[in-house]
Scaffold this motif. Structure first.
Motif, PDB file in Angstrom:
ATOM      1  N   CYS A   1       0.840  -1.198   0.000  1.00  0.00           N
ATOM      2  CA  CYS A   1       0.000   0.000   0.000  1.00  0.00           C
ATOM      3  C   CYS A   1       0.872   1.243   0.000  1.00  0.00           C
ATOM      4  CB  CYS A   1      -0.953   0.000   1.195  1.00  0.00           C
ATOM      5  SG  CYS A   1      -0.132   0.250   2.774  1.00  0.00           S
TER       6      CYS A   1
ATOM      7  N   CYS B   1       3.568   1.454   2.663  1.00  0.00           N
ATOM      8  CA  CYS B   1       4.781   0.683   2.369  1.00  0.00           C
ATOM      9  C   CYS B   1       5.670   1.494   1.426  1.00  0.00           C
ATOM     10  CB  CYS B   1       4.432  -0.634   1.696  1.00  0.00           C
ATOM     11  SG  CYS B   1       3.491  -1.791   2.684  1.00  0.00           S
TER      12      CYS B   1
ATOM     13  N   LYS C   1      11.376  -5.418   3.890  1.00  0.00           N
ATOM     14  CA  LYS C   1      10.511  -6.019   2.872  1.00  0.00           C
ATOM     15  C   LYS C   1      11.354  -6.895   1.944  1.00  0.00           C
ATOM     16  CE  LYS C   1       7.251  -2.219   3.190  1.00  0.00           C
ATOM     17  NZ  LYS C   1       6.397  -2.942   4.142  1.00  0.00           N
TER      18      LYS C   1
ATOM     19  N   THR D   1       0.925   1.328   7.884  1.00  0.00           N
ATOM     20  CA  THR D   1      -0.416   1.396   7.309  1.00  0.00           C
ATOM     21  C   THR D   1      -1.020   0.037   7.038  1.00  0.00           C
ATOM     22  OG1 THR D   1       0.705   1.693   5.238  1.00  0.00           O
ATOM     23  CG2 THR D   1      -0.231   3.653   6.239  1.00  0.00           C
ATOM     24  N   CYS D   2      -0.204  -0.997   7.029  1.00  0.00           N
ATOM     25  CA  CYS D   2      -0.773  -2.305   6.733  1.00  0.00           C
ATOM     26  C   CYS D   2      -0.024  -3.380   7.511  1.00  0.00           C
ATOM     27  CB  CYS D   2      -0.736  -2.598   5.231  1.00  0.00           C
ATOM     28  SG  CYS D   2       0.913  -2.877   4.599  1.00  0.00           S
TER      29      CYS D   2
ATOM     30  N   SER E   1       1.801  -5.725   6.497  1.00  0.00           N
ATOM     31  CA  SER E   1       3.153  -6.058   6.076  1.00  0.00           C
ATOM     32  C   SER E   1       4.167  -5.133   6.740  1.00  0.00           C
ATOM     33  CB  SER E   1       3.266  -6.107   4.556  1.00  0.00           C
ATOM     34  OG  SER E   1       3.706  -4.906   4.029  1.00  0.00           O
ATOM     35  N   CYS E   2       3.748  -3.902   7.074  1.00  0.00           N
ATOM     36  CA  CYS E   2       4.624  -3.003   7.850  1.00  0.00           C
ATOM     37  C   CYS E   2       4.887  -3.636   9.216  1.00  0.00           C
ATOM     38  CB  CYS E   2       3.967  -1.646   8.081  1.00  0.00           C
ATOM     39  SG  CYS E   2       3.663  -0.690   6.591  1.00  0.00           S
TER      40      CYS E   2
END
Ligand SMILES: [Cu+2]
Ligand SMILES: [Cu+2]
Lengths: 78, 71
Positions: A22, A25, A70, B12-13, B15-16
């Protein structure tokens, strides 16, 4: 997302894939690149790609992107 | 073992959350970390001989987030 039209032409350009989901990220990726400095970049969020023009070595760029935690892959020169 | 709660902005999500937990849990002296997206916080259990809240805060900043220690 922002696209760089004012390409300086002679800086090496690299393509990376970065697992971003998003805008947030993408923002984290922008921040680590801005902290490094000496980079012009363009983030393609839907395709999870980051294009970077820089004098920095591929290793330096990869190490910097890896800081986000990531999954990052170097695709190649552009 | 001590515990610190670090305020983290810019997540924000999920994965963060996973990125931060993954990276910080591997830092020396970190026993556990729990990141809450809803509260914008990271709760870290750490060994004060090996690390400090400031070191942990900087490590989170390095990942591209805004991290602030409580007063
Ligand atoms: Cu995201
Ligand atoms: Cu995220």
């Amino acid at each position: 997302m922002r696209y760089l039209y004012h390409s300086s032409g002679n800086l090496p350009k690299h393509e990376f894939s970065v697992d971003m989901n998003c805008e947030g990220c993408a923002e984290a990726v922008s921040r680590v690149l801005n902290k490094l400095g000496g980079v012009q970049f363009n983030i393609d969020l839907p395709n999870k790609k980051v294009y970077i023009e820089s004098e920095h070595s591929t290793d330096t760029l990869l190490t910097t992107l890896n800081k986000t935690g990531k999954t990052v892959c170097y695709i190649g020169p552009k | 073992t001590q515990e610190t709660v670090i305020n983290i902005n810019g997540m924000t999500c999920n994965s963060c959350v996973q990125s931060i937990e993954g990276v910080i849990s591997k830092k020396p002296g970190v026993k556990s970390i729990h990141v809450s997206l809803a509260n914008s916080t990271g709760t870290v259990e750490y060994d004060p001989l090996l690390t400090s809240p400031e070191t942990l805060r900087e490590a989170i900043e390095d990942m591209g987030f805004d991290a602030v220690l409580p007063d």
